[in-house]
Write a protein that holds these residues in place. Structure first.
Motif, PDB file in Angstrom:
ATOM      1  N   ALA A  13      47.874  57.023  29.067  1.00  5.10           N
ATOM      2  CA  ALA A  13      48.752  56.005  29.689  1.00  5.10           C
ATOM      3  C   ALA A  13      50.223  56.187  29.342  1.00  5.10           C
ATOM      4  O   ALA A  13      50.976  55.212  29.284  1.00  5.10           O
ATOM      5  CB  ALA A  13      48.284  54.599  29.328  1.00  5.10           C
ATOM      6  N   LYS A  14      50.669  57.432  29.169  1.00  5.79           N
ATOM      7  CA  LYS A  14      52.078  57.681  28.852  1.00  5.79           C
ATOM      8  C   LYS A  14      52.996  57.286  30.012  1.00  5.79           C
ATOM      9  O   LYS A  14      53.984  56.579  29.823  1.00  5.79           O
ATOM     10  CB  LYS A  14      52.274  59.162  28.494  1.00  5.79           C
ATOM     11  CG  LYS A  14      51.451  59.624  27.297  1.00  5.79           C
ATOM     12  CD  LYS A  14      51.725  61.074  26.934  1.00  5.79           C
ATOM     13  CE  LYS A  14      51.330  62.059  28.011  1.00  5.79           C
ATOM     14  NZ  LYS A  14      49.871  62.040  28.299  1.00  5.79           N
ATOM     15  N   SER A  15      52.678  57.762  31.216  1.00  5.45           N
ATOM     16  CA  SER A  15      53.502  57.417  32.376  1.00  5.45           C
ATOM     17  C   SER A  15      53.428  55.923  32.668  1.00  5.45           C
ATOM     18  O   SER A  15      54.430  55.315  33.066  1.00  5.45           O
ATOM     19  CB  SER A  15      53.046  58.210  33.609  1.00  5.45           C
ATOM     20  OG  SER A  15      53.224  59.604  33.410  1.00  5.45           O
ATOM     21  N   THR A  16      52.270  55.330  32.460  1.00 12.16           N
ATOM     22  CA  THR A  16      52.106  53.894  32.673  1.00 12.16           C
ATOM     23  C   THR A  16      53.005  53.106  31.734  1.00 12.16           C
ATOM     24  O   THR A  16      53.603  52.097  32.122  1.00 12.16           O
ATOM     25  CB  THR A  16      50.638  53.491  32.467  1.00 12.16           C
ATOM     26  OG1 THR A  16      49.822  54.189  33.412  1.00 12.16           O
ATOM     27  CG2 THR A  16      50.451  51.997  32.650  1.00 12.16           C
ATOM     28  N   LEU A  17      53.116  53.566  30.495  1.00 12.83           N
ATOM     29  CA  LEU A  17      53.982  52.902  29.526  1.00 12.83           C
ATOM     30  C   LEU A  17      55.430  52.892  30.014  1.00 12.83           C
ATOM     31  O   LEU A  17      56.119  51.866  29.921  1.00 12.83           O
ATOM     32  CB  LEU A  17      53.880  53.600  28.166  1.00 12.83           C
ATOM     33  CG  LEU A  17      54.816  53.090  27.066  1.00 12.83           C
ATOM     34  CD1 LEU A  17      54.586  51.609  26.806  1.00 12.83           C
ATOM     35  CD2 LEU A  17      54.626  53.893  25.784  1.00 12.83           C
ATOM     36  N   ARG A  37      43.420  57.930  23.213  1.00 17.56           N
ATOM     37  CA  ARG A  37      42.227  57.160  23.554  1.00 17.56           C
ATOM     38  C   ARG A  37      41.003  57.925  23.064  1.00 17.56           C
ATOM     39  O   ARG A  37      40.797  59.076  23.449  1.00 17.56           O
ATOM     40  CB  ARG A  37      42.135  56.939  25.061  1.00 17.56           C
ATOM     41  CG  ARG A  37      40.903  56.159  25.491  1.00 17.56           C
ATOM     42  CD  ARG A  37      40.876  55.958  26.991  1.00 17.56           C
ATOM     43  NE  ARG A  37      41.994  55.152  27.426  1.00 17.56           N
ATOM     44  CZ  ARG A  37      42.040  53.814  27.347  1.00 17.56           C
ATOM     45  NH1 ARG A  37      41.000  53.158  26.839  1.00 17.56           N
ATOM     46  NH2 ARG A  37      43.080  53.148  27.762  1.00 17.56           N
ATOM     47  N   LYS A  38      40.221  57.298  22.192  1.00 16.33           N
ATOM     48  CA  LYS A  38      39.016  57.918  21.665  1.00 16.33           C
ATOM     49  C   LYS A  38      37.835  56.973  21.852  1.00 16.33           C
ATOM     50  O   LYS A  38      38.005  55.747  21.837  1.00 16.33           O
ATOM     51  CB  LYS A  38      39.194  58.255  20.180  1.00 16.33           C
ATOM     52  CG  LYS A  38      40.255  59.311  19.916  1.00 16.33           C
ATOM     53  CD  LYS A  38      40.339  59.647  18.439  1.00 16.33           C
ATOM     54  CE  LYS A  38      41.365  60.733  18.174  1.00 16.33           C
ATOM     55  NZ  LYS A  38      41.461  61.071  16.730  1.00 16.33           N
ATOM     56  N   GLU A  39      36.658  57.548  21.994  1.00 14.70           N
ATOM     57  CA  GLU A  39      35.466  56.733  22.225  1.00 14.70           C
ATOM     58  C   GLU A  39      35.172  55.813  21.048  1.00 14.70           C
ATOM     59  O   GLU A  39      34.735  54.680  21.229  1.00 14.70           O
ATOM     60  CB  GLU A  39      34.263  57.644  22.491  1.00 14.70           C
ATOM     61  CG  GLU A  39      34.331  58.381  23.819  1.00 14.70           C
ATOM     62  CD  GLU A  39      33.066  59.153  24.107  1.00 14.70           C
ATOM     63  OE1 GLU A  39      32.114  59.017  23.318  1.00 14.70           O
ATOM     64  OE2 GLU A  39      33.029  59.881  25.117  1.00 14.70           O
ATOM     65  N   ASP A  40      35.449  56.284  19.829  1.00 17.00           N
ATOM     66  CA  ASP A  40      35.092  55.490  18.658  1.00 17.00           C
ATOM     67  C   ASP A  40      36.136  54.435  18.305  1.00 17.00           C
ATOM     68  O   ASP A  40      35.809  53.372  17.794  1.00 17.00           O
ATOM     69  CB  ASP A  40      34.831  56.398  17.452  1.00 17.00           C
ATOM     70  CG  ASP A  40      35.995  57.331  17.166  1.00 17.00           C
ATOM     71  OD1 ASP A  40      36.847  57.505  18.055  1.00 17.00           O
ATOM     72  OD2 ASP A  40      36.056  57.878  16.047  1.00 17.00           O
ATOM     73  N   THR A  41      37.423  54.722  18.594  1.00 22.42           N
ATOM     74  CA  THR A  41      38.485  53.795  18.197  1.00 22.42           C
ATOM     75  C   THR A  41      39.179  53.122  19.374  1.00 22.42           C
ATOM     76  O   THR A  41      39.985  52.214  19.185  1.00 22.42           O
ATOM     77  CB  THR A  41      39.550  54.524  17.361  1.00 22.42           C
ATOM     78  OG1 THR A  41      40.110  55.598  18.138  1.00 22.42           O
ATOM     79  CG2 THR A  41      38.960  55.071  16.081  1.00 22.42           C
ATOM     80  N   ILE A  75      45.919  50.088  28.605  1.00 18.94           N
ATOM     81  CA  ILE A  75      46.816  49.751  27.497  1.00 18.94           C
ATOM     82  C   ILE A  75      46.330  48.439  26.894  1.00 18.94           C
ATOM     83  O   ILE A  75      46.140  47.447  27.602  1.00 18.94           O
ATOM     84  CB  ILE A  75      48.277  49.619  27.967  1.00 18.94           C
ATOM     85  CG1 ILE A  75      48.839  51.010  28.299  1.00 18.94           C
ATOM     86  CG2 ILE A  75      49.140  48.934  26.909  1.00 18.94           C
ATOM     87  CD1 ILE A  75      50.284  51.014  28.748  1.00 18.94           C
ATOM     88  N   GLN A  76      46.126  48.450  25.574  1.00 19.91           N
ATOM     89  CA  GLN A  76      45.507  47.315  24.909  1.00 19.91           C
ATOM     90  C   GLN A  76      46.403  46.775  23.802  1.00 19.91           C
ATOM     91  O   GLN A  76      46.720  47.482  22.841  1.00 19.91           O
ATOM     92  CB  GLN A  76      44.159  47.734  24.302  1.00 19.91           C
ATOM     93  CG  GLN A  76      43.158  48.247  25.338  1.00 19.91           C
ATOM     94  CD  GLN A  76      41.931  48.871  24.684  1.00 19.91           C
ATOM     95  OE1 GLN A  76      41.951  49.223  23.510  1.00 19.91           O
ATOM     96  NE2 GLN A  76      40.864  49.004  25.453  1.00 19.91           N
ATOM     97  N   ASN A  77      46.829  45.522  23.952  1.00 20.94           N
ATOM     98  CA  ASN A  77      47.532  44.800  22.881  1.00 20.94           C
ATOM     99  C   ASN A  77      48.690  45.601  22.288  1.00 20.94           C
ATOM    100  O   ASN A  77      48.819  45.720  21.076  1.00 20.94           O
ATOM    101  CB  ASN A  77      46.549  44.407  21.775  1.00 20.94           C
ATOM    102  CG  ASN A  77      45.401  43.579  22.303  1.00 20.94           C
ATOM    103  OD1 ASN A  77      45.605  42.687  23.120  1.00 20.94           O
ATOM    104  ND2 ASN A  77      44.193  43.884  21.861  1.00 20.94           N
ATOM    105  N   PHE A 102      47.267  46.097  30.064  1.00 24.25           N
ATOM    106  CA  PHE A 102      47.381  46.532  31.455  1.00 24.25           C
ATOM    107  C   PHE A 102      46.256  47.505  31.779  1.00 24.25           C
ATOM    108  O   PHE A 102      45.748  48.223  30.911  1.00 24.25           O
ATOM    109  CB  PHE A 102      48.724  47.216  31.712  1.00 24.25           C
ATOM    110  CG  PHE A 102      48.872  47.715  33.123  1.00 24.25           C
ATOM    111  CD1 PHE A 102      49.174  46.839  34.152  1.00 24.25           C
ATOM    112  CD2 PHE A 102      48.658  49.048  33.430  1.00 24.25           C
ATOM    113  CE1 PHE A 102      49.275  47.281  35.465  1.00 24.25           C
ATOM    114  CE2 PHE A 102      48.770  49.503  34.740  1.00 24.25           C
ATOM    115  CZ  PHE A 102      49.069  48.617  35.761  1.00 24.25           C
ATOM    116  N   GLY A 103      45.870  47.520  33.061  1.00 23.61           N
ATOM    117  CA  GLY A 103      44.849  48.462  33.491  1.00 23.61           C
ATOM    118  C   GLY A 103      44.851  48.639  34.987  1.00 23.61           C
ATOM    119  O   GLY A 103      45.705  48.105  35.709  1.00 23.61           O
TER     120      GLY A 103
END
Length: 242
Positions: free
Chosen positions: A48-52, A220-224, A26-28, A18-19
């Motif tokens: 994305a806590k509230s989105t979840l 959410r992190k830039e590397d992961t 939110i990814q997979n 979702f986005g």
């Protein structure tokens, strides 16, 4: 945190994406939420806590993947879900309703054909206000209350529904330390003594940790990229990580 018997799955999410606009938030995601537990959803702002929560409740539809919310308990009775979103700021000084009127509205779905309050409805409203320490303010207008008091009233409205599952989005906003502890203990009793389910978005894991069965951590992190990890009462990560 304590470990308790898992009874049934309340919500099941599989491969959810979702986005907003062209941005995926939110990814997979694959995640099961079980009944009879006190569950915290944590993570930094923008994770994305509230989105979840909104996806879980069906208020928002995923781009892809499946989400199933169980609406019937094992004995065949309907599962009522009480939801407390981040609403405090919307009650301004001109909001006309009284405290007791707003909390009574939480009972409307339980009223019969003639929409009349029975003694049990009045008692549920009174009990919910007493549980959050707002009974003496029952005739005050919502707009006249402090932020913390408004938050308590919103929680009371959800409790008045007598829900099997209570979902709260940062409900301690505006509450002082003593009030936060009272709320944690109230929610803990709701799970422990009544066998209900509580799912709560929070930034205060250290405060609430002793009461929890499970933590769903989003980050959410830039590397992961975006990631969801789950920790149970034994502090062992399990489940899906994206």
């Amino acid at each position: 945190m304590r470990k308790e018997e898992i009874e049934m799955i309340l919500s099941s999410m599989r491969d959810v994406v979702f986005g907003y606009g062209d941005r995926t938030v939110i990814q997979n995601l694959s995640l099961d939420i079980h009944t009879g537990q006190f569950i915290a959803i944590s993570g930094p702002n923008g994770a994305a806590k509230s989105t979840l929560l909104k996806l879980m409740l069906g208020l928002t539809k995923p781009w892809s993947g499946t989400i199933e919310m169980n609406r019937v308990s094992e004995d065949g009775s309907p599962i009522t879900v009480g939801y407390v979103p981040q609403l405090v700021a919307s009650f301004n000084a001109g909001f006309p309703s009284k405290v007791i009127e707003l909390v009574r509205s939480g009972r409307y779905h339980r009223l019969g054909l003639f929409k009349r309050f029975a003694a049990s409805d009045h008692e549920a409203v009174k009990q919910s206000l007493m549980e959050v320490g707002m009974w003496k303010y029952r005739n005050h207008k919502i707009g006249e209350l402090s932020g913390g008091q408004k938050q308590r009233v919103c929680i009371a409205r959800a409790l008045a529904q007598e829900p099997e599952a209570l979902i709260l989005d940062e409900p301690t906003t505006g509450l002082d330390e003593a009030s936060r502890k009272e709320l944690y203990e109230l929610l803990d009793r709701y799970v422990k003594q009544r066998g209900k389910t509580v799912i709560m978005v929070t930034h205060a894991l250290e405060e609430i940790d002793p009461y929890l069965d499970r933590v769903v951590h989003l980050e959410r992190k830039e590397d992961t990229g975006w990631r969801c990890s789950v920790t149970n009462s034994c502090s062992v990560p399990f489940g899906q990580e994206a």
